[in-house]
Scaffold this active site. Sequence first.
Site, short mmCIF file in Angstrom:
data_model
loop_
_atom_site.label_atom_id
_atom_site.label_comp_id
_atom_site.label_asym_id
_atom_site.label_seq_id
_atom_site.Cartn_x
_atom_site.Cartn_y
_atom_site.Cartn_z
N CYS B 99 15.95 95.01 -7.11
CA CYS B 99 14.21 94.51 -6.40
C CYS B 99 13.70 93.83 -6.10
O CYS B 99 14.02 92.91 -6.53
CB CYS B 99 13.79 95.44 -7.76
SG CYS B 99 11.99 95.22 -6.97
N CYS B 102 10.61 92.35 -6.00
CA CYS B 102 10.28 92.24 -7.06
C CYS B 102 10.65 92.28 -8.10
O CYS B 102 11.81 91.42 -8.16
CB CYS B 102 8.79 92.61 -7.11
SG CYS B 102 7.71 93.81 -7.19
N SER B 103 10.50 92.83 -9.00
CA SER B 103 11.60 93.24 -10.83
C SER B 103 11.62 94.97 -10.71
O SER B 103 11.11 94.87 -12.10
CB SER B 103 11.24 92.02 -11.21
OG SER B 103 9.82 92.44 -11.31
N CYS B 104 11.18 95.95 -10.11
CA CYS B 104 10.67 96.95 -10.73
C CYS B 104 11.72 97.32 -11.26
O CYS B 104 12.87 97.22 -10.77
CB CYS B 104 10.82 97.75 -9.62
SG CYS B 104 9.10 98.11 -8.06
#
Lengths: 93, 194, 98
Positions: B99, B102-104
């Site tokens: 991701c 962000c950091s999905c």
Amino acid sequence: MTFQPGQPVRVKRDFPELRGPCHIRTPHYLRGLDGTIERPLGSFANPEDLAFARPAAKVPLYHVRFDQPSLFNEGAKGDTLLVEIFEHWLEAR
Amino acid sequence: MAAPPTGDSIALLERFVAALAARGIVSEEEIATQIERTDRASPEIGARMVARAWTDPAYRALLLRDGTAAAEQMGVSMAGAPPLGVLEDSATLHHLVVCTLCSCYPRMVLGYPPHWYKSAAYRARAVRDPRGVLAEWGTVLPDGVGVRVVDSTADYRWMVLPQRPAGTEGWDETRLASIVTRDHLVGVALPSAA
Amino acid sequence: MDDTPPPATHDLGGAPRFRCTPVDPDDEAPPDAFGKRVDAIRQILARKGLLTVDEMRRGIEALPEAEYHALGYYERWLRSISGIMAEKGVIGAEDLRP
């Protein structure tokens, strides 16, 4: 639904960042690039409005496939990239 | 590496919690219950889903069609969670999930994301030099296998269904699940029978 | 003339700055008590309809670049979530001041 699997598309070359506070889910590195619709993923509330607690209309979302090496002139021939992109960021080509 | 939170951050958190509690919005009890619930999610869930898909064609079809329903079938509550998408590796294609914005991460079936997944280096490099990133794990793909990087940008959370490794013929689901790790489900490594 | 602005701080795909930074597969760093608390609050606020993930992301994206990279992951979340709750009047801005 506007786009069909296999259809060539282009990511809009737009930079809303220049126009004020915004929240966008279309990565900078893909703006203006050519890809191909892999498949539709359904419709989801527009994050650009959700981020500001505004009423958010549902927008079709697609998995779009890109050639990976041409993104940064790096990588191995034939490798690909798959990214979720909302319909209002796509145009037919 | 992840540094511990600063004193300022710890103080801000306690002021925030106190304000939420004073207004009756969030209680300490709710926080404790939520942490307990979140702690229950782990890569073992994803591993069980993969093992089942390797042995049960109907489940495999469901997993690829509707990851959320497939997770529910394993007893995971997906209410309120983002939809789960599952991408199947083949003899010619390997998926790697990142991701960049962000950091999905498919937390419902993998638990908390590891620190490296959230790092700027992983997020920056996975789309630019995916095979270089795989090499950090010692992962080298067989000839003829293409990499497909999956940049998780919007509403889905993505998990990889790796190929069942050779040498696992006749194994039951439990044994198969025991060789599947979080790294395989993100796509930075490939499972093996050894 | 190229009118392309630079990518925003959080928009890291391909960022040359990190091109040669190794990724450490052993860097697990599971959340500590602080991180778990922040994460739990986020989930509770979302379930109560007080916070969307996109609002939280917008708050993180608004952090100045130096702060974005200096703060820990859940510290960014806390800055964003607490700021947005104050912005929406769920709590008072004064509640967050030392």
